[in-house]
Design an enzyme around this catalytic site. Structure first.
Site, PDB file in Angstrom:
ATOM      1  CB  ALA A  61      -0.876   0.005   1.243  1.00  0.00           C
ATOM      2  CG  ASN A 110       6.212   7.892   3.932  1.00  0.00           C
ATOM      3  OD1 ASN A 110       5.116   8.424   4.160  1.00  0.00           O
ATOM      4  ND2 ASN A 110       6.484   6.637   4.267  1.00  0.00           N
ATOM      5  CG  PHE A 114      -3.305   8.295   5.689  1.00  0.00           C
ATOM      6  CD1 PHE A 114      -2.296   7.386   5.402  1.00  0.00           C
ATOM      7  CD2 PHE A 114      -4.126   8.049   6.786  1.00  0.00           C
ATOM      8  CE1 PHE A 114      -2.090   6.257   6.203  1.00  0.00           C
ATOM      9  CE2 PHE A 114      -3.941   6.922   7.586  1.00  0.00           C
ATOM     10  CZ  PHE A 114      -2.921   6.038   7.298  1.00  0.00           C
ATOM     11  CB  SER A 174       0.228   5.492   8.860  1.00  0.00           C
ATOM     12  OG  SER A 174       0.901   6.706   8.572  1.00  0.00           O
ATOM     13  CG  ASN A 176       3.997   9.678   8.368  1.00  0.00           C
ATOM     14  OD1 ASN A 176       4.905  10.059   9.113  1.00  0.00           O
ATOM     15  ND2 ASN A 176       4.204   8.840   7.381  1.00  0.00           N
ATOM     16  CB  THR A 177      -2.494   9.531  10.749  1.00  0.00           C
ATOM     17  OG1 THR A 177      -2.427   9.675   9.330  1.00  0.00           O
ATOM     18  CG2 THR A 177      -3.866   9.986  11.225  1.00  0.00           C
ATOM     19  CE  LYS A 216       1.591  -1.771   5.750  1.00  0.00           C
ATOM     20  NZ  LYS A 216       1.668  -1.280   4.386  1.00  0.00           N
ATOM     21  CG  ASN A 245       2.892   1.236   7.884  1.00  0.00           C
ATOM     22  OD1 ASN A 245       3.628   1.959   7.200  1.00  0.00           O
ATOM     23  ND2 ASN A 245       1.575   1.319   7.844  1.00  0.00           N
ATOM     24  CB  SER A 318      11.553   0.932  -0.066  1.00  0.00           C
ATOM     25  OG  SER A 318      10.702   1.599   0.834  1.00  0.00           O
TER      26      SER A 318
HETATM   27  C1  FMN Z   1       6.187   6.845   0.420  1.00  0.00           C
HETATM   28  C2  FMN Z   1       5.490   5.744   1.183  1.00  0.00           C
HETATM   29  C3  FMN Z   1       4.120   5.822   1.393  1.00  0.00           C
HETATM   30  C4  FMN Z   1       3.466   4.807   2.089  1.00  0.00           C
HETATM   31  N1  FMN Z   1       2.107   4.896   2.269  1.00  0.00           N
HETATM   32  C5  FMN Z   1       1.461   3.880   2.891  1.00  0.00           C
HETATM   33  C6  FMN Z   1       0.061   3.916   3.032  1.00  0.00           C
HETATM   34  O1  FMN Z   1      -0.620   4.836   2.565  1.00  0.00           O
HETATM   35  N2  FMN Z   1      -0.544   2.892   3.689  1.00  0.00           N
HETATM   36  C7  FMN Z   1       0.160   1.831   4.197  1.00  0.00           C
HETATM   37  O2  FMN Z   1      -0.439   0.916   4.773  1.00  0.00           O
HETATM   38  N3  FMN Z   1       1.498   1.761   4.054  1.00  0.00           N
HETATM   39  C8  FMN Z   1       2.152   2.755   3.417  1.00  0.00           C
HETATM   40  N4  FMN Z   1       3.508   2.685   3.270  1.00  0.00           N
HETATM   41  C9  FMN Z   1       4.242   1.541   3.872  1.00  0.00           C
HETATM   42  C10 FMN Z   1       4.533   0.432   2.868  1.00  0.00           C
HETATM   43  O3  FMN Z   1       3.340  -0.138   2.366  1.00  0.00           O
HETATM   44  C11 FMN Z   1       5.381  -0.682   3.547  1.00  0.00           C
HETATM   45  O4  FMN Z   1       4.620  -1.259   4.589  1.00  0.00           O
HETATM   46  C12 FMN Z   1       6.683  -0.160   4.122  1.00  0.00           C
HETATM   47  O5  FMN Z   1       7.244   0.836   3.297  1.00  0.00           O
HETATM   48  C13 FMN Z   1       7.715  -1.274   4.306  1.00  0.00           C
HETATM   49  O6  FMN Z   1       7.975  -1.919   3.076  1.00  0.00           O
HETATM   50  P1  FMN Z   1       9.211  -1.545   2.106  1.00  0.00           P
HETATM   51  O7  FMN Z   1      10.454  -1.601   2.947  1.00  0.00           O
HETATM   52  O8  FMN Z   1       9.168  -2.573   1.014  1.00  0.00           O
HETATM   53  O9  FMN Z   1       8.960  -0.174   1.609  1.00  0.00           O
HETATM   54  C14 FMN Z   1       4.191   3.696   2.595  1.00  0.00           C
HETATM   55  C15 FMN Z   1       5.581   3.614   2.350  1.00  0.00           C
HETATM   56  C16 FMN Z   1       6.227   4.619   1.650  1.00  0.00           C
HETATM   57  C17 FMN Z   1       7.718   4.501   1.419  1.00  0.00           C
END
Ligand code: FMN
Length: 340
Positions: A61, A110, A114, A174, A176-177, A216, A245, A318
Site C-alpha cells: 500500500a 516519508n 495519507f 502509519s 504520520n497520522t 497492518k 509498516n 521501497s
Molecule cells: C512513500 C510511502 C508511502 C506509504 N504509504 C502507505 C500507506 O498509505 N498505507 C500503508 O499501509 N502503508 C504505506 N507505506 C508503507 C509500505 O506499504 C510498507 O509497509 C513499508 O514501506 C515497508 O515496506 P518496504 O520496505 O518494502 O517499503 C508507505 C511507504 C512509503 C515509502
C-alpha cells in the site's frame, strides 16, 4: 532498462519522480505495454485467505494510493495489488517536502500523511480498471477525525469498498497520522476489531460474499506487544495480519543525509526488524492466521527469508523504487527455489 530509468527518475525530486512513475505505469497499463516490456514472473499459485494468487509477491500500500494505475502495476507481474491508504474524505497530506531517499542505505523516509483523493475517487478508479486479479484496498482515517471516532471512518470506508475489494486492509500503523498507532493496543484495538468484525458479518450477509479483513501493524513493538496483538487478532477472527509498516527507528541510517527527517523509515533499514515481527507472529499464531510480510525486500532472497520466517505472501514498496519491476520476478524465483 530500469537502471537507465532510475538514473533519470533519481534526478527529480522524490515526489515528482513518484508522480511521474505512476503516470507512466498507468499509461503503460492502458496501452498494454507493461506486459511486453517486463519479463513476467513464473506462475507460482498460492491460496491464502480463501483467495487464489498467481504468485505470492504483491504491491504494498501507499504506492498507488488512489488506484490510478491498477492495470499498470498488475501487468508488471505482481501477484496482487494493494491500493490506498484511502480515507473517507479527500485530504492533502502533510506539507512538502515529505518524501526523502536515502540511497546509501536503500532506505526511504516519508511523512506523506495519507494524501489521497478520498474513497469515492478510489472506487471510480477501481470500477474503471480491467484488472480481475486479487485487489486489496487499504483503509484509514482522516487526519482531522478524532482518534476516539476513528472506528466511524474505518466502518464508512469498509462499507464503501467492501464489494469491490478482494480483501480489505485496516491500517492502524502509519506513523504520520497523529494517534493512529495507539489503535494497535489494548481496549482501543479490541473495540476497533470487534466493530469491524460485526460489520464484516453484516456485509457478508448483505452481499452474499465474505471479504477477508487484514490488519497492518507497525514494526516498533516489543515481542510481548506483538504477541498481544496476535491474540487480539485471533480473538476477533481477523483473516490476516500484514507486518509491517514503516519504522520510527533510525538504526542503520545514522549520519546519512535526511536521516533526521520526521516520518517512517522503509527499505533495507527496516528489513530485520520487520522479519523479526513476522517470526514472533508466526510462533504465536501457529498457522491459525496467515501473515503477509512487507519491509525491506530489496533482493529476491529477502522475500524468501520472509516466507521462511512464516509469511504466506510478501509485498514490496521501497525495493521497487530502487530495483524496479525486475525485483518482482527475482522475488518469485527465490520463493520458488525454497525447499518444499
Ligand atoms: C512513500 C510511502 C508511502 C506509504 N504509504 C502507505 C500507506 O498509505 N498505507 C500503508 O499501509 N502503508 C504505506 N507505506 C508503507 C509500505 O506499504 C510498507 O509497509 C513499508 O514501506 C515497508 O515496506 P518496504 O520496505 O518494502 O517499503 C508507505 C511507504 C512509503 C515509502
Amino acid at each position: 532498462m530500469y537502471t537507465l530509468a532510475r538514473e533519470l527518475l533519481f534526478k527529480l525530486s522524490p515526489e515528482t519522480s513518484h508522480e511521474l512513475s505512476i503516470d507512466l505505469i498507468g499509461a503503460g497499463g492502458r496501452l498494454g505495454l507493461n506486459k511486453l516490456l517486463t519479463k513476467q514472473p513464473l506462475s507460482l499459485p498460492v491460496s491464502v485467505m480463501g483467495l487464489e494468487f498467481p504468485n505470492p509477491v504483491g504491491l504494498a500500500a501507499g504506492l498507488d494510493k488512489n488506484g490510478d494505475a491498477i492495470d499498470g502495476f498488475s501487468q508488471l507481474g505482481f501477484g496482487f495489488v494493494e491500493i490506498g491508504t484511502v480515507t473517507p474524505r479527500p485530504q492533502p497530506g502533510n506539507p512538502k517536502p515529505r518524501l526523502f531517499r536515502l540511497p546509501e542505505a536503500e532506505g526511504v523516509i516519508n511523512r506523506m500523511g495519507f494524501n489521497n483523493y478520498g474513497v469515492d475517487h478510489l472506487l471510480a478508479r477501481v470500477k474503471a480498471a480491467k484488472y480481475k486479479g486479487v485487489l486489496g484496498i487499504n483503509i484509514g482515517k482522516n487526519f482531522d477525525t478524532p482518534v476516539e471516532n476513528a472506528v466511524d471512518d474505518y466502518l464508512l470506508c469498509l462499507d464503501k469498498v467492501y464489494q469491490h475489494a478482494s480483501y480489505v486492509t485496516v491500517n492502524v500503523s502509519s506513523p504520520n497520522t497523529p494517534g493512529l498507532r495507539s489503535l494497535q493496543f489494548g481496549d482501543s484495538l479490541k473495540q476497533l476489531l470487534e466493530a469491524l468484525h460485526r460489520r464484516q458479518e453484516d456485509l457478508t450477509e448483505q452481499y452474499g460474499k465474505r471479504v477477508p479483513l487484514a490488519i497492518k501493524i507497525a514494526p516498533d513493538m516489543s515481542d510481548e506487544e506483538t504477541i498481544q496483538v496476535a491474540n487480539a487478532l485471533l480473538n476477533a477472527e481477523m483473516d490476516a495480519v500484514i507486518a509491517t509498516n514503516t519504522t520510527l527507528s533510525r538504526d542503520g541510517v545514522e549520519g546519512l543525509e535526511y536521516a533526521t527527517e520526521a516520518g517512517g523509515l522503509s527499505g533495507a533499514p527496516v528489513r530485520d526488524k520487520s522479519t523479526h515481527i513476522v517470526r514472533v507472529l508466526s510462533e504465536e499464531l501457529k498457522g491459525r492466521m496467515p501473515i503477509i510480510a512487507v519491509g525491506g525486500i530489496t533482493e529476491g532472497k529477502h522475500a524468501a527469508e520472509k516466507i521462511q520466517a512464516g509469511a504466506s505472501l510478501v509485498q514490496i514498496y521501497s525495493g521497487f523504487i530502487y530495483k524496479g519491476p525486475a525485483l518482482i520476478r527475482e522475488a518469485v524465483d527465490a520463493i520458488a527455489a525454497l525447499p518444499k
